[in-house]
Scaffold this motif. Structure first.
Motif, PDB file in Angstrom:
ATOM      1  N   ASP A 130      38.075   7.097 -24.185  1.00 26.82           N
ATOM      2  CA  ASP A 130      37.847   5.886 -24.972  1.00 26.82           C
ATOM      3  C   ASP A 130      37.634   6.293 -26.426  1.00 26.82           C
ATOM      4  OD1 ASP A 130      37.206   3.451 -26.020  1.00 26.82           O
ATOM      5  OD2 ASP A 130      35.694   2.936 -24.510  1.00 26.82           O
ATOM      6  N   ALA A 131      38.678   6.098 -27.250  1.00 27.43           N
ATOM      7  CA  ALA A 131      38.606   6.476 -28.665  1.00 27.43           C
ATOM      8  C   ALA A 131      38.535   5.240 -29.556  1.00 27.43           C
ATOM      9  CB  ALA A 131      39.806   7.336 -29.036  1.00 27.43           C
ATOM     10  N   ASP A 132      37.956   4.182 -29.030  1.00 24.70           N
ATOM     11  CA  ASP A 132      37.804   2.917 -29.758  1.00 24.70           C
ATOM     12  C   ASP A 132      36.309   2.609 -29.857  1.00 24.70           C
ATOM     13  OD1 ASP A 132      37.763   0.314 -30.703  1.00 24.70           O
ATOM     14  OD2 ASP A 132      39.312  -0.408 -29.332  1.00 24.70           O
ATOM     15  N   PRO A 133      35.787   2.410 -31.072  1.00 24.13           N
ATOM     16  CA  PRO A 133      34.353   2.124 -31.225  1.00 24.13           C
ATOM     17  C   PRO A 133      33.877   0.887 -30.456  1.00 24.13           C
ATOM     18  CG  PRO A 133      35.353   2.593 -33.354  1.00 24.13           C
ATOM     19  CD  PRO A 133      36.478   2.501 -32.366  1.00 24.13           C
ATOM     20  N   GLN A 134      34.802  -0.018 -30.122  1.00 24.33           N
ATOM     21  CA  GLN A 134      34.414  -1.203 -29.353  1.00 24.33           C
ATOM     22  C   GLN A 134      34.027  -0.844 -27.919  1.00 24.33           C
ATOM     23  OE1 GLN A 134      36.994  -4.847 -30.360  1.00 24.33           O
ATOM     24  NE2 GLN A 134      38.256  -3.142 -31.061  1.00 24.33           N
ATOM     25  N   ALA A 135      34.431   0.331 -27.485  1.00 24.77           N
ATOM     26  CA  ALA A 135      34.061   0.876 -26.166  1.00 24.77           C
ATOM     27  C   ALA A 135      34.454  -0.026 -24.999  1.00 24.77           C
ATOM     28  CB  ALA A 135      32.559   1.173 -26.114  1.00 24.77           C
ATOM     29  N   ASN A 136      35.547  -0.766 -25.147  1.00 22.26           N
ATOM     30  CA  ASN A 136      35.975  -1.666 -24.066  1.00 22.26           C
ATOM     31  C   ASN A 136      36.520  -0.912 -22.856  1.00 22.26           C
ATOM     32  OD1 ASN A 136      35.254  -4.003 -25.442  1.00 22.26           O
ATOM     33  ND2 ASN A 136      37.230  -4.192 -26.449  1.00 22.26           N
ATOM     34  N   ALA A 137      37.128   0.243 -23.083  1.00 17.45           N
ATOM     35  CA  ALA A 137      37.607   1.036 -21.940  1.00 17.45           C
ATOM     36  C   ALA A 137      36.429   1.595 -21.150  1.00 17.45           C
ATOM     37  CB  ALA A 137      38.517   2.170 -22.419  1.00 17.45           C
ATOM     38  N   THR A 138      35.344   1.898 -21.866  1.00 20.77           N
ATOM     39  CA  THR A 138      34.131   2.401 -21.205  1.00 20.77           C
ATOM     40  C   THR A 138      33.544   1.329 -20.292  1.00 20.77           C
ATOM     41  OG1 THR A 138      33.657   3.899 -23.047  1.00 20.77           O
ATOM     42  CG2 THR A 138      31.803   3.315 -21.610  1.00 20.77           C
ATOM     43  N   SER A 139      33.371   0.119 -20.828  1.00 25.83           N
ATOM     44  CA  SER A 139      32.812  -0.972 -20.013  1.00 25.83           C
ATOM     45  C   SER A 139      33.808  -1.440 -18.963  1.00 25.83           C
ATOM     46  CB  SER A 139      32.387  -2.149 -20.907  1.00 25.83           C
ATOM     47  OG  SER A 139      33.496  -2.678 -21.615  1.00 25.83           O
ATOM     48  N   GLY A 140      35.097  -1.281 -19.251  1.00 25.56           N
ATOM     49  CA  GLY A 140      36.135  -1.770 -18.338  1.00 25.56           C
ATOM     50  C   GLY A 140      36.227  -1.016 -17.031  1.00 25.56           C
ATOM     51  N   ILE A 141      35.616   0.175 -16.964  1.00 15.90           N
ATOM     52  CA  ILE A 141      35.585   0.869 -15.659  1.00 15.90           C
ATOM     53  C   ILE A 141      34.144   1.062 -15.173  1.00 15.90           C
ATOM     54  CG2 ILE A 141      37.847   1.964 -15.855  1.00 15.90           C
ATOM     55  CD1 ILE A 141      36.425   4.583 -16.469  1.00 15.90           C
ATOM     56  N   GLY A 142      33.258   0.183 -15.682  1.00 16.26           N
ATOM     57  CA  GLY A 142      31.954   0.075 -15.041  1.00 16.26           C
ATOM     58  C   GLY A 142      30.771   0.727 -15.723  1.00 16.26           C
ATOM     59  N   PHE A 143      30.931   1.211 -16.964  1.00 13.06           N
ATOM     60  CA  PHE A 143      29.808   1.826 -17.667  1.00 13.06           C
ATOM     61  C   PHE A 143      29.341   0.925 -18.808  1.00 13.06           C
ATOM     62  CE2 PHE A 143      32.128   5.363 -15.774  1.00 13.06           C
ATOM     63  CZ  PHE A 143      31.097   6.100 -15.185  1.00 13.06           C
ATOM     64  N   ASP A 144      28.034   0.816 -18.985  1.00 12.19           N
ATOM     65  CA  ASP A 144      27.484   0.033 -20.082  1.00 12.19           C
ATOM     66  C   ASP A 144      27.395   0.930 -21.315  1.00 12.19           C
ATOM     67  OD1 ASP A 144      26.034  -1.451 -21.896  1.00 12.19           O
ATOM     68  OD2 ASP A 144      24.632  -2.242 -20.408  1.00 12.19           O
ATOM     69  N   PRO A 145      28.131   0.600 -22.397  1.00 13.62           N
ATOM     70  CA  PRO A 145      28.095   1.441 -23.607  1.00 13.62           C
ATOM     71  C   PRO A 145      26.694   1.640 -24.167  1.00 13.62           C
ATOM     72  CG  PRO A 145      29.904  -0.128 -23.734  1.00 13.62           C
ATOM     73  CD  PRO A 145      29.101  -0.500 -22.518  1.00 13.62           C
ATOM     74  N   LYS A 146      25.782   0.688 -23.908  1.00 13.12           N
ATOM     75  CA  LYS A 146      24.405   0.820 -24.410  1.00 13.12           C
ATOM     76  C   LYS A 146      23.673   1.975 -23.725  1.00 13.12           C
ATOM     77  CE  LYS A 146      24.039  -4.127 -25.212  1.00 13.12           C
ATOM     78  NZ  LYS A 146      23.744  -5.350 -24.461  1.00 13.12           N
ATOM     79  N   ASP A 147      24.138   2.345 -22.530  1.00 11.30           N
ATOM     80  CA  ASP A 147      23.484   3.427 -21.787  1.00 11.30           C
ATOM     81  C   ASP A 147      24.099   4.797 -22.078  1.00 11.30           C
ATOM     82  OD1 ASP A 147      21.893   1.510 -20.598  1.00 11.30           O
ATOM     83  OD2 ASP A 147      23.233   1.259 -18.868  1.00 11.30           O
ATOM     84  N   ILE A 148      25.145   4.820 -22.904  1.00 15.47           N
ATOM     85  CA  ILE A 148      25.837   6.076 -23.192  1.00 15.47           C
ATOM     86  C   ILE A 148      25.044   6.878 -24.224  1.00 15.47           C
ATOM     87  CG2 ILE A 148      27.945   7.108 -24.120  1.00 15.47           C
ATOM     88  CD1 ILE A 148      28.313   5.750 -21.379  1.00 15.47           C
TER      89      ILE A 148
END
Length: 259
Positions: free
Chosen positions: A38-56
């Protein structure tokens, strides 16, 4: 030896992140070891497979700017054969922080290339811009998939992206290839959609994937559940289309599919 494929288009709303998530998940479903970056600051790919970007806690940002070991940030996704390098809103500041670094365009390359021995495919979801992070992604990649939506302004901005790719090929990554143009958001009922498909295929011919991604409710719904379409509804047209795309890419690259 794996292959790094960037999914890029500086135009927003073309199905870029949807394509990166679902292509990665489909390759994993075919039992290829796959890494989604996920090379996008919006982190949509991160959340899109089940991870909360706030917990990263650590993301691609720490690898590129602080030199954190990539092994420390790779996450195992709930999907077999699929891992993730997550993103975070901090990535917005990376372009400014990297501006004076030596070899600033090659920071992501130094992170990802050593991982090619571990994964069959590494899929990068690029940010919707032609900034330094996207340049890093294209410098690291072996090839690039360009999503093109089947709408009126489909070819708008495509020239800029293709020009950026040519510059990167000439200055930073001479081996970068165009994996293909991917037609997305296709609605068979609309004359306009069919006109765009015809126009893109006429202009770019063999560069266009045979697989066309339709407009599909299940594709739109799946991010809200934090899963790719193949887990949300494997029988949906969207999920089947991305599985077909994965097969097309595998066949194009001469890789054997697990039985």
């Amino acid at each position: 030896m794996g292959k790094i494929i960037a999914v890029a288009n500086q135009k927003g709303g073309v199905g870029k992140t949807t394509s990166a998530i679902n292509l990665a998940a489909s390759l994993a479903a075919l039992e290829f070891k796959t890494l989604l970056v996920d090379a996008d600051p919006q982190a949509n790919a991160t959340s899109g497979i089940g991870f909360d970007p706030k917990d990263i806690e650590n993301s691609i940002y720490e690898c590129m700017v602080d030199g954190t070991s990539v092994q420390e940030i790779i996450l195992t996704s709930p999907i077999d054969y699929l891992d993730l390098i997550p993103s975070h809103i901090d990535l917005v500041g990376a372009e400014v922080e990297m501006i004076n670094l030596p070899n600033r365009e090659e920071k992501m390359k130094s992170v990802l290339v050593p991982l090619k021995e571990k994964y069959d495919f590494i899929i990068i979801d690029c940010s919707p811009s032609l900034g330094l992070i996207t340049v890093n992604s294209l410098t690291a990649a072996d090839s690039v998939i360009i999503p093109v939506q089947c709408e009126y302004f489909a070819l708008e901005g495509l020239g800029k992206l293709l020009n950026t790719i040519k510059i990167i090929q000439s200055r930073l990554n001479p081996d970068l290839e165009i994996e293909g143009l991917l037609l997305t958001m296709y609605d068979v009922r609309l004359r306009l959609s069919n006109q765009v498909v015809e126009e893109v295929k006429t202009h770019f011919q063999q560069m266009v994937f045979d697989t066309i991604i339709p407009r599909n409710v299940k594709l739109s719904e799946s991010p809200s559940f934090g899963v790719p379409a193949i887990l949300h509804d494997a029988e949906s047209k969207g999920a089947i289309s991305y599985l077909n795309l994965a097969r097309e890419i595998v066949e194009k690259n001469g890789v054997a599919v697990a039985q």
